[in-house]
Design an enzyme around this catalytic site. Structure first.
Site: not given
Length: 271
Positions: A72, A141, A143, A148
Site C-alpha cells: 500500500d 482491528d 485489517h 479496512e
C-alpha cells in the site's frame, strides 16, 4: 492455517527472515524466473528486514532476482516524505540490499489517474507470474494492508478511504496530529493477497491480541479482514506470546505442540 508462536519478537523476526531467504534460495531464481515477494510496512516487519539485510550482507541470500510488490501507499504524500511508504521501504530495506531498482514496485499515491495506477499494479503482478510469498502485518482491528473492516473479501488493488480508527492509530507517526494523516490510500485487495501462493502474516504484541483472537478462533468475517487467511491453502501466522493473550489456553498449547520442531530449528540456508 499454520500458527507459529515465538516467545518474543526477536526470535519471531529471525525465523521469518530465514524462512523468506530459504524460499528465495530454493526457487533457483534467475532474471527470467524471479522470486516474487509481497512486502508490508509498519513496525511489525522491521526486525525481519534487519535480519534479511544481515543475511544479504553475509552472502546467505541475494535479491538480484527478486521482484517485490508493496501492499500500500498513502495518497498525496510525496515519495520523499518521512511517512510515505516509498521512504519507509528505502530507508529500512531497499537501500541496504542488492535488489535492482527496476524490480521494486510500490503504488504511486501521486499518480494523475489513481484508478489506472491500481489497474496497472494488478497487471504488473500478473505479468510477473503472480506473487510467490506475500508477507504482511495486521492492524489492531484485524485489517490487512489498508483493507479496512467491511472490505470485500474478493477486492483487488484500489483506492480506499481510511477509517477514523486507522487514522488515529497512524497519527503517532504524524506528530500525533490526525489532521496530517491522509484520508485515503492505495492498497492491494484481499483478493490480491489471497491469490498469492503463500501468505505469511506477522502478529506481535499485546495490542494485536484481540485481532489474533478474531482471526484464529472466530469465523471468517469481513469486519475482521485478516480472518480471510482461514481460506488460504498456505497461510501462516507468526506471532509472539504477547499476541496470544486472548486465545484459549488449549489453542495456544495445540499450535505450540504441533510446531515445536519448526520453532526449535531454523531452516538451513545455502548461499
Amino acid at each position: 492455517m499454520r500458527i507459529l508462536i515465538h516467545e518474543e519478537y526477536d526470535s519471531l523476526s529471525k525465523w521469518i527472515a530465514y524462512y523468506v531467504a530459504r524460499k528465495i534460495n530454493l526457487n533457483g531464481s534467475s532474471p527470467d524466473n524471479p522470486f516474487v515477494l509481497g512486502l508490508p510496512t509498519g513496525s511489525s516487519p522491521l526486525g525481519t528486514y534487519e535480519e534479511l539485510i544481515r543475511l544479504n550482507k553475509a552472502g546467505k541470500v541475494s535479491f538480484q532476482n527478486v521482484v517485490t510488490f508493496n501492499m500500500d501507499e498513502y495518497v498525496g504524500l510525496p515519495e520523499d516524505h518521512p511517512e510515505s511508504y516509498h521512504y519507509f521501504m528505502e530507508e529500512n530495506f531497499f537501500k541496504h540490499i542488492d535488489i535492482p531498482r527496476k524490480n521494486i514496485n510500490i503504488l504511486d499515491g501521486n499518480a494523475p489517474d489513481l484508478e489506472k495506477e491500481c489497474e496497472e499494479f494488478e497487471k504488473k503482478i500478473g505479468e510477473a507470474g503472480g506473487i510467490h510469498l506475500f508477507m504482511g502485518g495486521i492492524g489492531v482491528d484485524g485489517h490487512l494492508a489498508f483493507n479496512e473492516p467491511g472490505s470485500s473479501m474478493t477486492s483487488k488493488t484500489r483506492i480506499k478511504t481510511l477509517t477514523l480508527d486507522t487514522r488515529i492509530a497512524n497519527s503517532r507517526f504524524f506528530d500525533n496530529d490526525i489532521s496530517k494523516v491522509p484520508e485515503t490510500a492505495l492498497t492491494v485487495g484481499l483478493g490480491t493477497i489471497m491469490s498469492a501462493e503463500e501468505v505469511l502474516i506477522i502478529i506481535n504484541g499485546y495490542k494485536k491480541a484481540r485481532a489474533l483472537f478474531h482471526v484464529v478462533e472466530l469465523g471468517i468475517n469481513h469486519m475482521w479482514t485478516g480472518s480471510m487467511l482461514q481460506l488460504h491453502q498456505h497461510g501462516i501466522i507468526v506471532c509472539d506470546d504477547e499476541a496470544t493473550m486472548e486465545l484459549k489456553v488449549g489453542t495456544v498449547k495445540y499450535f505450540k505442540e504441533i510446531e515445536r520442531h519448526h520453532l526449535e530449528n531454523l531452516p538451513e540456508l545455502s548461499s
